[in-house]
Design a protein around this motif. Sequence first.
Motif, PDB file in Angstrom:
ATOM      1  N   THR A 188      -9.158   6.872   7.744  1.00  0.00           N
ATOM      2  CA  THR A 188      -8.297   5.818   7.661  1.00  0.00           C
ATOM      3  C   THR A 188      -8.648   4.638   6.819  1.00  0.00           C
ATOM      4  N   LEU A 189     -10.038   4.443   6.507  1.00  0.00           N
ATOM      5  CA  LEU A 189     -10.212   3.272   5.541  1.00  0.00           C
ATOM      6  C   LEU A 189     -11.166   3.969   4.327  1.00  0.00           C
ATOM      7  N   HIS A 220       1.360   0.283   8.856  1.00  0.00           N
ATOM      8  CA  HIS A 220       1.932   1.444   8.356  1.00  0.00           C
ATOM      9  C   HIS A 220       3.277   1.616   8.987  1.00  0.00           C
ATOM     10  N   THR A 255      -8.887  -7.407   6.357  1.00  0.00           N
ATOM     11  CA  THR A 255      -7.646  -6.846   6.031  1.00  0.00           C
ATOM     12  C   THR A 255      -6.990  -6.360   7.407  1.00  0.00           C
ATOM     13  N   LEU A 264       0.687  -0.901  -0.113  1.00  0.00           N
ATOM     14  CA  LEU A 264      -0.138  -0.084  -0.006  1.00  0.00           C
ATOM     15  C   LEU A 264       0.939   1.227  -0.051  1.00  0.00           C
ATOM     16  N   ALA A 316      -9.503  -4.152   9.530  1.00  0.00           N
ATOM     17  CA  ALA A 316     -10.656  -3.712   9.025  1.00  0.00           C
ATOM     18  C   ALA A 316     -11.443  -5.060   8.722  1.00  0.00           C
ATOM     19  N   SER A 371     -14.117  -2.222   2.643  1.00  0.00           N
ATOM     20  CA  SER A 371     -13.403  -1.091   2.972  1.00  0.00           C
ATOM     21  C   SER A 371     -12.288  -1.727   3.803  1.00  0.00           C
ATOM     22  N   GLU A 372     -11.056  -1.001   3.670  1.00  0.00           N
ATOM     23  CA  GLU A 372      -9.769  -1.437   3.899  1.00  0.00           C
ATOM     24  C   GLU A 372      -9.113  -0.289   4.311  1.00  0.00           C
ATOM     25  N   ALA A 373      -8.006  -0.306   5.116  1.00  0.00           N
ATOM     26  CA  ALA A 373      -7.030   0.841   5.222  1.00  0.00           C
ATOM     27  C   ALA A 373      -6.373   1.501   4.172  1.00  0.00           C
ATOM     28  N   VAL A 374      -6.099   2.886   4.052  1.00  0.00           N
ATOM     29  CA  VAL A 374      -5.765   3.509   2.887  1.00  0.00           C
ATOM     30  C   VAL A 374      -4.442   4.412   3.509  1.00  0.00           C
ATOM     31  N   ALA A 375      -3.591   4.830   2.592  1.00  0.00           N
ATOM     32  CA  ALA A 375      -2.317   5.393   2.936  1.00  0.00           C
ATOM     33  C   ALA A 375      -2.358   6.786   2.245  1.00  0.00           C
TER      34      ALA A 375
END
Lengths: 223, 312
Positions: free
Chosen positions: B253-254, A55, A51, A6, A48, B228-232
């Motif tokens: 955050t997601l 980070h 997943t 990511l 989540a 929905s999952e984490a993003v950066a």
Amino acid sequence: MVCRLLGDSAVLVEVGNRVDDATAQNVQALTEALAQHPFAGVVDIVPAYTTVAVHFDPIRIGGHCPSKLVQAWIERTCSDIRPVSQSGPREWLVPVVYGGEAGPDLAWVAEHLGQDEAEIVRRHCAPSYTVRAIGFSPGFPYLAGLPETLRTPRRATPRTQVPAGSVGIAGAQAGIYPQATPGGWNILGRTELRLFDPERRPPALLRVGDRVRFEPVPREAHV
Amino acid sequence: MIEVLKPGIFTTLQDLGRPGWQSQGVPEGGAIDRMALRVANLILGNREDAVGLECTLRGPVLRFSEPGWIAVTGARVAGFPWLRPRAVAGGEVLDLEEILGGARMYVGFAGGLEVPRVLDSASALVSSGWEGMAGRVLRAGDVIELRTPEMLPSRLQRSWSVSARLFPPMTNPAVLRAIPGPQAEWFSPHAHRIWQEQVFEVSLRSNRMGLRLQGTPVLRTAGPELVSEAVAFGSVQVPADGQPIVLSADRQTLGGYPKIANVISADRSVVAQLRPGGHVRFVLVSPESAHDLVVRQESALASLRAGLAAIA
């Protein structure tokens, strides 16, 4: 289990590909195991539905390819996963004032589903919900377990301000707004429970895996 | 003490944000152009994570009741020294309104600012509903206390400036380098070609949550909805309308949209400095070169740190 990049500062672990209790438990188990085996340079671990994201600070991790080092740590930790906390999930009873000003969409939801308001409240309070993710806004719990008979579309026009404590539903999901924010869910009621307090550690009241039930309280009690 | 006479379009307090609280649903936040804020602080002898002002498109007018030192970084301001210290006299009014070139200008203050913190950071998160300046933009009439610096570096009195080469160059169209995202294979080769070959326009609807782009839609083939999952930072989300969103500092955050790519950390300043109406294209790079570039950027900053320490 698959690891995907990511960007250059996070790795996304796909624990499963179905949104169900088994996947949720594996997500929770991996999250707990990673937290118990800290790795210098890891900044945040974000679970989540299916997943877990890790980070990291690539400079602090160092090496030729930091994401590979992080993935190796995740794989090592996976081999040491224990069943989720033997004491079972934490359970919460959330008192809610339904309808009226506290729940401006209760009447619409009742009409949309061809029921009276009391029946909507009864259905909303019947199940034990599971926190599947915390997101959208600080401390916002995404709850699984909404009865099929309570499914409604989102509001066509999101509200510019939903008051803190608002208890809402949308599609198959249920949630509670911890702060006043814009929102498009149907608001059934409001709770005085503080779901997010920046002074508390951790600041979010609920965490992934927790069980939540709602309980109606009379309107007068909250004036 | 600093008084805000005119706030500008969107001026907020920012430090390096709240990186450790994403599991609690708290956006990372902080300066979008982190490098610019860190350099402003380094120039003045502050800690790199000291709080400063992030000013978007049009800056503020400020009155200082006591003398001090500031540094302007990021985008330039008309008639103002850039990337070097600037003395401020007691009672002086600073007009920082006219921002040139980029979208975001940063103002550092020697000693830093005395402002309330939420979750270990003073960064404003306007979506949070938090009370005080941590939850809003600056307004006319706001008063901010200046901290007295423990020691002012003697270099502030001399004439020098930091090299602009520390920052990625702004070209036209601007270039965002990216590595493939977690859902890259959800898009057909045709969609990938559109995504990589076209020049996008930056939408007016861009904000601290994300850079919204407009162009020929990048459509994905029919498939499952993403859970929905984490993003950066830099995640390139593609909603159903095919108009990509590059997620920025105040992203949730997601996220539930597929991510075709992720902009590399070394190009964070480019994301910060793109103006609405500006043009941008993507270039795919390998994860290894993304890493080399961020290491190079960080070592350039380390050289600056050492160089400044040497001139005291």
